[in-house]
Every structure is written in C-alpha cells, then in structure tokens.
Motif scaffolding. Structure first.
Motif, short mmCIF file in Angstrom:
data_model
loop_
_atom_site.label_atom_id
_atom_site.label_comp_id
_atom_site.label_asym_id
_atom_site.label_seq_id
_atom_site.Cartn_x
_atom_site.Cartn_y
_atom_site.Cartn_z
N ALA A 1 -5.14 3.47 -5.41
CA ALA A 1 -5.84 4.61 -4.82
C ALA A 1 -6.12 5.65 -5.90
CB ALA A 1 -5.00 5.23 -3.70
N ASP A 2 -5.18 5.79 -6.83
CA ASP A 2 -5.33 6.63 -8.02
C ASP A 2 -4.27 6.19 -9.01
OD1 ASP A 2 -2.87 8.44 -7.77
OD2 ASP A 2 -3.86 8.80 -5.85
N GLN B 1 0.84 -1.20 0.00
CA GLN B 1 0.00 0.00 0.00
C GLN B 1 0.87 1.25 0.00
OE1 GLN B 1 -3.23 -0.12 2.80
NE2 GLN B 1 -3.17 2.07 3.09
N GLU C 1 -10.05 -0.88 -9.04
CA GLU C 1 -9.50 -2.22 -9.00
C GLU C 1 -8.74 -2.47 -10.30
OE1 GLU C 1 -11.89 -5.51 -7.91
OE2 GLU C 1 -12.96 -4.39 -6.37
N TRP D 1 -3.15 0.49 -3.71
CA TRP D 1 -4.05 0.34 -2.57
C TRP D 1 -5.04 -0.76 -2.84
CZ3 TRP D 1 -8.88 -0.26 -0.93
CH2 TRP D 1 -9.08 -0.21 0.45
N GLU E 1 -9.60 8.33 -8.68
CA GLU E 1 -10.43 7.62 -7.70
C GLU E 1 -9.85 6.24 -7.47
OE1 GLU E 1 -14.21 6.02 -9.54
OE2 GLU E 1 -13.45 7.20 -11.23
N GLN E 2 -10.30 5.61 -6.39
CA GLN E 2 -9.89 4.24 -6.12
C GLN E 2 -10.44 3.33 -7.21
OE1 GLN E 2 -11.19 2.68 -2.32
NE2 GLN E 2 -11.14 0.60 -3.14
#
Length: 144
Positions: free
Chosen positions: A49-50, A20, A73, A114, A70-71
């Motif tokens: 996380a970005d 992270q 996947e 993240w 934005e976060q």
C-alpha cells in the motif's frame, strides 16, 4: 576477488505469506526468529500500500530514506539473512512498480503489505553466512 566452491545443501525452505496490512520487514523478521534461520537467501513478489526504501550513503554511513506514498507492486525483492548479535538480520533490496510503469528501488526499510507478499527463504550453507563488517556496518560474506 575470492571464489570458493561450496557443496552443502540444508534443504530448509521457509515460505512466508504476509497478509494485508502487515509490515513486511517486521513479519519476515519474526518468521526468521521463530524458525531460527541465521543464513539464507530471500526472494519475494507481491504488493505494498506504501513503503520506504533507502539508498546507502557511504559518507554518512546510513541510508537516505525514499518514501513511497502510493500503492506499488513488488516487481522484485532479493536479498539475504545474516546473523547479527545472535539474531537474524534481514537485508533485502526491492524494485517497486508504480501505476505509470515507472519504478523505484533500494534497500527495503518498510512496506505495508497490500494485498499480499509471498516470500521464499532458502537457508544457505553455514560457510556462506554473512558477518557484519565493522568498517561499513554492512553484512558481507566473510573471507574465511
């Protein structure tokens, strides 16, 4: 079109687990340099996380940057490693999943990890090593 059968297996597989907060491209690049890997296939899953992806603009000879603020996947991350000036050059494309189910994708320029990014790097036969094409600046499998 060129087709060629290659029967060579190095057996080296490197697993990189980015923590992270790490910047993914830099972390994977550091692992490649530490292990001396110059020709490989890359896959990964995880999250950011970005991030920033790019679309290669042929006329400009460079990537148009697409910020992802934005976060997301990492639904798919695929690519390769080529030798460039004696150093490993990571070239990966990512499909990133947004919270609404939409996606954004392109050449991964940057990604703040993240919560994790799990990367599998499989070394390939030297015959499959990519070379940077001077006309485009892109890493391509050589015709040899």
């Amino acid at each position: 079109m060129r087709a060629r059968e290659v029967r060579h297996q190095t057996g080296r597989v490197l697993v990189v687990v980015c923590d992270q907060g790490e910047e993914a491209v830099a972390a994977v690049g550091a692992a490649l340099r530490e292990q001396g890997i110059r020709a490989a296939r890359v896959t990964a899953v995880g999250g950011f996380a970005d991030a920033e992806v790019g679309w290669f603009d042929r006329a400009a000879g460079d990537y148009r940057r697409i910020p992802v603020t934005e976060q997301v996947e990492v639904l798919s991350l695929l690519g390769d490693v080529a030798a460039q000036h004696g150093e490993p050059a990571l070239h990966v494309h990512a499909v990133l999943g947004r919270s609404d189910g939409g996606t954004v994708g392109g050449h991964l320029l940057r990604g703040q990890v993240w919560p994790t990014l799990e990367v599998i790097i499989s070394e390939v036969a030297p015959e499959l090593a990519k070379r940077v094409d001077p006309a485009t600046g892109l890493a391509l499998i050589s015709a040899a």
